[in-house]
Motif scaffolding. Sequence first.
Motif, mmCIF file in Angstrom:
data_model
loop_
_atom_site.group_PDB
_atom_site.id
_atom_site.type_symbol
_atom_site.label_atom_id
_atom_site.label_comp_id
_atom_site.label_asym_id
_atom_site.label_seq_id
_atom_site.Cartn_x
_atom_site.Cartn_y
_atom_site.Cartn_z
ATOM 1 N N LEU A 47 -3.892 13.543 -10.333
ATOM 2 C CA LEU A 47 -3.826 12.178 -10.858
ATOM 3 C C LEU A 47 -2.753 12.099 -11.939
ATOM 4 O O LEU A 47 -2.432 13.093 -12.591
ATOM 5 C CB LEU A 47 -5.178 11.768 -11.429
ATOM 6 C CG LEU A 47 -6.346 11.718 -10.432
ATOM 7 C CD1 LEU A 47 -7.626 11.347 -11.154
ATOM 8 C CD2 LEU A 47 -6.063 10.713 -9.332
ATOM 9 N N ASN A 48 -2.224 10.908 -12.151
ATOM 10 C CA ASN A 48 -1.219 10.750 -13.207
ATOM 11 C C ASN A 48 -1.895 10.800 -14.573
ATOM 12 O O ASN A 48 -3.115 10.806 -14.691
ATOM 13 C CB ASN A 48 -0.417 9.453 -13.017
ATOM 14 C CG ASN A 48 -1.283 8.210 -13.091
ATOM 15 O OD1 ASN A 48 -2.405 8.248 -13.576
ATOM 16 N ND2 ASN A 48 -0.747 7.103 -12.599
ATOM 17 N N SER A 49 -1.096 10.827 -15.628
ATOM 18 C CA SER A 49 -1.630 11.022 -16.974
ATOM 19 C C SER A 49 -2.522 9.862 -17.419
ATOM 20 O O SER A 49 -3.494 10.058 -18.147
ATOM 21 C CB SER A 49 -0.504 11.241 -17.976
ATOM 22 O OG SER A 49 0.354 10.122 -18.011
ATOM 23 N N LYS A 50 -2.213 8.646 -16.980
ATOM 24 C CA LYS A 50 -3.040 7.494 -17.358
ATOM 25 C C LYS A 50 -4.430 7.602 -16.730
ATOM 26 O O LYS A 50 -5.444 7.396 -17.409
ATOM 27 C CB LYS A 50 -2.371 6.190 -16.913
ATOM 28 C CG LYS A 50 -3.104 4.950 -17.343
ATOM 29 C CD LYS A 50 -2.358 3.700 -16.934
ATOM 30 C CE LYS A 50 -3.139 2.467 -17.359
ATOM 31 N NZ LYS A 50 -2.442 1.232 -16.985
ATOM 32 N N ALA A 51 -4.497 7.959 -15.460
ATOM 33 C CA ALA A 51 -5.794 8.123 -14.790
ATOM 34 C C ALA A 51 -6.565 9.293 -15.381
ATOM 35 O O ALA A 51 -7.793 9.240 -15.510
ATOM 36 C CB ALA A 51 -5.589 8.325 -13.293
ATOM 37 N N LEU A 52 -5.863 10.349 -15.764
ATOM 38 C CA LEU A 52 -6.497 11.507 -16.396
ATOM 39 C C LEU A 52 -7.114 11.114 -17.731
ATOM 40 O O LEU A 52 -8.253 11.474 -18.032
ATOM 41 C CB LEU A 52 -5.458 12.612 -16.575
ATOM 42 C CG LEU A 52 -5.941 13.926 -17.145
ATOM 43 C CD1 LEU A 52 -6.963 14.563 -16.222
ATOM 44 C CD2 LEU A 52 -4.772 14.863 -17.358
ATOM 45 N N PHE A 53 -6.370 10.334 -18.530
ATOM 46 C CA PHE A 53 -6.879 9.875 -19.819
ATOM 47 C C PHE A 53 -8.103 8.978 -19.643
ATOM 48 O O PHE A 53 -9.102 9.131 -20.340
ATOM 49 C CB PHE A 53 -5.778 9.119 -20.582
ATOM 50 C CG PHE A 53 -6.253 8.508 -21.856
ATOM 51 C CD1 PHE A 53 -6.505 9.302 -22.967
ATOM 52 C CD2 PHE A 53 -6.469 7.138 -21.957
ATOM 53 C CE1 PHE A 53 -6.952 8.749 -24.152
ATOM 54 C CE2 PHE A 53 -6.918 6.574 -23.138
ATOM 55 C CZ PHE A 53 -7.162 7.387 -24.239
ATOM 56 N N ILE A 54 -8.038 8.047 -18.702
ATOM 57 C CA ILE A 54 -9.156 7.129 -18.466
ATOM 58 C C ILE A 54 -10.385 7.877 -17.976
ATOM 59 O O ILE A 54 -11.507 7.605 -18.425
ATOM 60 C CB ILE A 54 -8.742 6.004 -17.491
ATOM 61 C CG1 ILE A 54 -7.725 5.085 -18.172
ATOM 62 C CG2 ILE A 54 -9.949 5.212 -17.006
ATOM 63 C CD1 ILE A 54 -7.106 4.056 -17.273
ATOM 64 N N SER A 55 -10.207 8.853 -17.094
ATOM 65 C CA SER A 55 -11.368 9.607 -16.608
ATOM 66 C C SER A 55 -12.001 10.426 -17.728
ATOM 67 O O SER A 55 -13.221 10.518 -17.825
ATOM 68 C CB SER A 55 -10.981 10.504 -15.434
ATOM 69 O OG SER A 55 -10.090 11.518 -15.838
ATOM 70 N N GLY A 56 -11.188 10.997 -18.606
ATOM 71 C CA GLY A 56 -11.730 11.731 -19.757
ATOM 72 C C GLY A 56 -12.463 10.829 -20.721
ATOM 73 O O GLY A 56 -13.548 11.154 -21.217
ATOM 74 N N LEU A 57 -11.892 9.655 -20.983
ATOM 75 C CA LEU A 57 -12.510 8.694 -21.894
ATOM 76 C C LEU A 57 -13.837 8.165 -21.331
ATOM 77 O O LEU A 57 -14.846 8.112 -22.034
ATOM 78 C CB LEU A 57 -11.550 7.530 -22.174
ATOM 79 C CG LEU A 57 -12.023 6.479 -23.165
ATOM 80 C CD1 LEU A 57 -12.226 7.099 -24.540
ATOM 81 C CD2 LEU A 57 -11.027 5.345 -23.230
ATOM 82 N N MET A 58 -13.836 7.809 -20.069
ATOM 83 C CA MET A 58 -15.065 7.302 -19.451
ATOM 84 C C MET A 58 -16.138 8.398 -19.358
ATOM 85 O O MET A 58 -17.326 8.135 -19.524
ATOM 86 C CB MET A 58 -14.782 6.739 -18.059
ATOM 87 C CG MET A 58 -13.950 5.465 -18.070
ATOM 88 S SD MET A 58 -14.722 4.149 -19.015
ATOM 89 C CE MET A 58 -13.638 4.038 -20.409
#
Length: 94
Positions: A47-58
């Motif tokens: 996944l790209n960095s934005k999706a990685l950040f969102i998955s970690g945050l969620m």
Amino acid sequence: MNIVNVFRIKTQRFWDSINIIRASILGANDGIISISGIVLGATGANLNSKALFISGLMGTISGACSMAGGEWISVSAQRDIQLKTMENHPQTLK
């Protein structure tokens, strides 16, 4: 208040604080492992960095809600058990 009651109160407070520390450490370890698993899984899926950040945050938010709910149920059950024990054994209040 006699010396036995003072010692008993101090001992109970000490063990209560030890249980809080133990629960905090175990909870932190659980959170670190859970979030690491989510982030590593998302990384493995390329996944790209934005999706990685969102998955970690969620994952962090959902884990916090899950832990808070579990702790609330655990503390409520323990309180109910202690109240019932004190009702059945009033001599322990002396």
